[in-house]
Design an enzyme around this catalytic site. Structure first.
Site, PDB file in Angstrom:
ATOM      1  N   GLU A   1      -7.864   2.598   0.441  1.00 39.79           N
ATOM      2  CA  GLU A   1      -8.115   1.604  -0.602  1.00 39.79           C
ATOM      3  C   GLU A   1      -8.667   0.290  -0.053  1.00 39.79           C
ATOM      4  O   GLU A   1      -9.383  -0.422  -0.747  1.00 39.79           O
ATOM      5  CB  GLU A   1      -6.808   1.336  -1.370  1.00 39.79           C
ATOM      6  CG  GLU A   1      -5.834   0.323  -0.737  1.00 39.79           C
ATOM      7  CD  GLU A   1      -5.300   0.729   0.623  1.00 39.79           C
ATOM      8  OE1 GLU A   1      -5.307   1.945   0.929  1.00 39.79           O
ATOM      9  OE2 GLU A   1      -4.875  -0.150   1.401  1.00 39.79           O
TER      10      GLU A   1
ATOM     11  N   ASP B   1       0.841  -1.198   0.000  1.00 37.40           N
ATOM     12  CA  ASP B   1       0.000   0.000   0.000  1.00 37.40           C
ATOM     13  C   ASP B   1       0.878   1.251   0.000  1.00 37.40           C
ATOM     14  O   ASP B   1       1.357   1.672   1.048  1.00 37.40           O
ATOM     15  CB  ASP B   1      -0.916  -0.016   1.233  1.00 37.40           C
ATOM     16  CG  ASP B   1      -1.818   1.218   1.293  1.00 37.40           C
ATOM     17  OD1 ASP B   1      -1.926   1.928   0.270  1.00 37.40           O
ATOM     18  OD2 ASP B   1      -2.411   1.447   2.368  1.00 37.40           O
TER      19      ASP B   1
ATOM     20  N   ASP C   1      -5.640   6.491  -0.711  1.00 41.10           N
ATOM     21  CA  ASP C   1      -4.992   5.721   0.350  1.00 41.10           C
ATOM     22  C   ASP C   1      -6.022   5.004   1.234  1.00 41.10           C
ATOM     23  O   ASP C   1      -5.664   4.189   2.064  1.00 41.10           O
ATOM     24  CB  ASP C   1      -4.106   6.651   1.195  1.00 41.10           C
ATOM     25  CG  ASP C   1      -3.123   5.883   2.060  1.00 41.10           C
ATOM     26  OD1 ASP C   1      -2.969   4.661   1.827  1.00 41.10           O
ATOM     27  OD2 ASP C   1      -2.516   6.503   2.946  1.00 41.10           O
TER      28      ASP C   1
ATOM     29  N   ARG D   1     -10.897  -0.406   2.245  1.00 41.68           N
ATOM     30  CA  ARG D   1     -12.363  -0.465   2.340  1.00 41.68           C
ATOM     31  C   ARG D   1     -13.015  -0.616   0.965  1.00 41.68           C
ATOM     32  O   ARG D   1     -14.094  -1.192   0.844  1.00 41.68           O
ATOM     33  CB  ARG D   1     -12.875   0.784   3.084  1.00 41.68           C
ATOM     34  CG  ARG D   1     -12.622   2.068   2.358  1.00 41.68           C
ATOM     35  CD  ARG D   1     -12.737   3.288   3.272  1.00 41.68           C
ATOM     36  NE  ARG D   1     -11.571   3.435   4.152  1.00 41.68           N
ATOM     37  CZ  ARG D   1     -11.424   4.422   5.037  1.00 41.68           C
ATOM     38  NH1 ARG D   1     -12.358   5.347   5.169  1.00 41.68           N
ATOM     39  NH2 ARG D   1     -10.337   4.497   5.782  1.00 41.68           N
TER      40      ARG D   1
ATOM     41  N   ASP E   1       0.270  -5.095   4.494  1.00 42.44           N
ATOM     42  CA  ASP E   1      -1.127  -4.673   4.379  1.00 42.44           C
ATOM     43  C   ASP E   1      -2.026  -5.806   3.844  1.00 42.44           C
ATOM     44  O   ASP E   1      -3.216  -5.606   3.621  1.00 42.44           O
ATOM     45  CB  ASP E   1      -1.214  -3.424   3.479  1.00 42.44           C
ATOM     46  CG  ASP E   1      -2.361  -2.507   3.858  1.00 42.44           C
ATOM     47  OD1 ASP E   1      -2.878  -2.635   4.984  1.00 42.44           O
ATOM     48  OD2 ASP E   1      -2.734  -1.659   3.023  1.00 42.44           O
TER      49      ASP E   1
ATOM     50  N   LYS F   1       1.754   7.912   0.389  1.00 40.70           N
ATOM     51  CA  LYS F   1       2.050   7.973   1.818  1.00 40.70           C
ATOM     52  C   LYS F   1       3.365   8.707   2.057  1.00 40.70           C
ATOM     53  O   LYS F   1       4.289   8.591   1.249  1.00 40.70           O
ATOM     54  CB  LYS F   1       2.190   6.553   2.388  1.00 40.70           C
ATOM     55  CG  LYS F   1       0.876   5.852   2.640  1.00 40.70           C
ATOM     56  CD  LYS F   1       1.105   4.505   3.298  1.00 40.70           C
ATOM     57  CE  LYS F   1      -0.196   3.761   3.497  1.00 40.70           C
ATOM     58  NZ  LYS F   1      -1.137   4.409   4.410  1.00 40.70           N
TER      59      LYS F   1
END
Ligand code: BES
Ligand code: MN
Ligand code: ZN
Length: 501
Positions: A348, A269, A346, A350, A287, A276
């Site tokens: 992502e 991620d 970010d 969900r 992740d 990030k």
């Protein structure tokens, strides 16, 4: 690690004896020592008392046996969480003392009144021994003497011939739970470059080959055809194609609709175009920890032969910034038909979980549990010792808290009130993927977002707080392996008619 069950009267090797402050060496350990050694120990402990949680490693003069004494602190402050950590401390202390084998006096770990309690203690002890022995070393050159590891542990307790089979099975089950937890940690610890959606799918297939679990992998074309606009959208920035992993285990004696486990499988991620900051990014190869927990949770349920029907669903993607990435502002159509307005690339996890939760509906599930390294906000709220638990069902909340306590995968409830729904209303799409009050309650708005794609009994676990082991976990650095112990406890609970709701 070879774990054996022995009676306390048998002559054994080096001894491991945990003791409270001021506690004497128990009779069962004394029985194994010569008179000379008993006298030596008594004098030694008189002069040099067990304090706090210190560790003493002594060579006994009588027969050159070693005894490892681990402090358990004050008896008044003892609890079941410390008991689990104690077993891990034993492994760490043995490695420090360079002991490859030892005999652990079980009654010093915990007192048990019934056979069932004793079996549980042995299972938990075996599991924690195996978990504590693991370290992520496969990318390092093996030292000449090999990596420090415990070869053999003897668990010493009293039992009758009738009880032996049950207790041996408990030890074997503990080993399975420990091994599957370590497999989970291995997948999480693999660097992002080596753990792509395709590799995660291959790992699931491998787990299927070792067990009675049927594994189906959907590729990008099939994912598109199912209408999983979320999975497709998030994966677009990466040259690694998405996968949708389906695992299914059906014990011949299962009675009820399936339990569906859903795990977030973001293999790396970066945040996507909402990249990030550098400090937050390096651990994001983990992740996919929720996905790994589902893969090996289902494998564990199969190996333990639990009479249940369980399905595992893992949407696997890599979240990357590139010329083909999904954009902030994009609107993705999920499998349920509801549209997702992407305000932050970010958030992502969900988005892909929305599709998996929508897909879960086709199983007419009895219960769906999703587990995900979903929000940094859950870590802000809870620290790194317990995962966040969300459900609208009070009975499930109570059940999961108690399963968390008994399994060691601790859970703490957070609110999932209807009032929060307005925070995730979309402007141009049905649901926005971040809350309007982005700085506040981030794990709650994330859970609220997921709830929009759910139409069955459901529990959400945000495991971001327990993704990485901390010093007090007494584990090797890296992934903690959250989830496998919880899922086996859950499956057993659901398979036991007497505890049915
Ligand atoms: N995978 C992260 C959450 C995370 C952070 C897990 C740290 C483990 C450790 C997730 O995809 C994420 O980026 N969440 C954002 C959400 C935000 C953009 C609303 C976060 O928590 O900052
Ligand atoms: Mn993210
Ligand atoms: Zn993420």
């Amino acid at each position: 690690m070879n774990i054996q069950l022995v009676t306390k009267t048998r002559k054994t090797g080096d001894l491991v004896v945990p003791l409270f402050e001021k506690e004497e060496i128990p009779e069962s350990a004394r029985r194994q020592l010569s008179r000379k050694d008993r006298d030596f120990l008594r004098l030694y402990l008189k002069r040099d008392k067990v304090r706090g949680e210190n560790v003493k490693s002594l060579l006994l003069p009588g027969n050159a046996k070693r005894i490892l004494i681990l402090g358990k602190g004050n008896k008044k402050n003892w609890n079941h969480r410390k008991a689990r950590i104690l077993v891990r401390r034993i492994v760490q202390s043995m490695k420090t003392a360079n002991l490859k084998e030892g005999t652990l006096i079980m009654e010093s770990v915990a007192q048990t009144a019934t056979l069932a309690e004793k079996a549980k203690l042995l299972e938990n002890t075996a599991a924690e021994l195996v978990i504590a022995d693991y370290a992520h070393n496969e990318y390092k050159e093996t030292p000449k003497e090999g990596w420090p590891t415990i070869h053999k542990m003897q668990l010493a307790t009293d039992y009758s011939a009738d009880e032996k089979r049950r207790l041996l099975e408990a030890v074997a089950n503990g080993v399975i739970i420990g091994e599957e937890t370590n497999h989970t940690r291995r997948l999480s610890n693999m660097p992002g470059g080596d753990m792509t959606p395709q590799k995660l799918a291959a790992a699931a297939e491998e787990a299927g080959k070792q067990t009675k679990v049927k594994v189906t992998i959907l590729d990008e074309k099939q994912i598109k055809k199912l209408g999983m606009g979320g999975v497709i959208g998030v994966s677009r920035g990466s040259s690694e194609k998405p996968r949708f992993i389906i695992m299914e285990y059906k014990h011949p004696d299962y009675k009820q609709a399936p339990l569906v486990l859903v795990g977030k499988g973001v293999t790396f991620d970066t945040g996507g175009l909402n990249l990030k900051p550098d400090k937050a990014i390096h651990e994001m190869h983990m992740d996919m920890s929720g996905g790994a927990a589902v893969i090996h949770g289902v494998a564990a349920i199969s190996r333990l032969n639990i009479p249940i029907h369980v399905v595992g669903l893992i949407p696997a993607v890599e979240n990357m910034p590139s010329g083909s990435s999904y954009h902030p502002g994009d609107i993705l159509r999920s499998i349920t038909g509801r549209t997702i307005e992407v305000l932050n690339t970010d958030a992502e996890g969900r988005i892909i979980l929305a599709d998996a939760l929508g897909y879960a509906k086709r199983y007419n599930p009895r219960l769906v549990v999703d587990i995900a390294t979903l929000t940094g906000a859950a870590m802000v709220a809870l620290g790194q010792r317990v995962s966040a638990l969300f459900t609208k069902d009070e009975k499930l909340e109570e059940l999961f808290r108690s399963l968390g306590e008994s399994s060691g995968d601790y859970l703490w409830p957070m609110p999932l009130w209807d009032e929060y729904e307005e925070d995730i209303k979309g402007t141009f799409g049905d649901v926005a993927n971040v809350g309007k009050t982005e700085a506040y309650g981030g794990s709650i708005t994330a859970a609220m977002f997921l709830s929009q794609f759910v139409s069955y009994p459901w529990v959400h676990i945000d495991m971001a707080p327990t993704m990485t082991a901390i010093d007090s976990d007494k584990l090797a650095k890296g992934a903690k392996g959250t989830g496998v112990r919880l899922f086996t406890a859950l499956a057993r609970h659901l398979a036991t008619p007497s505890t049915e709701k």
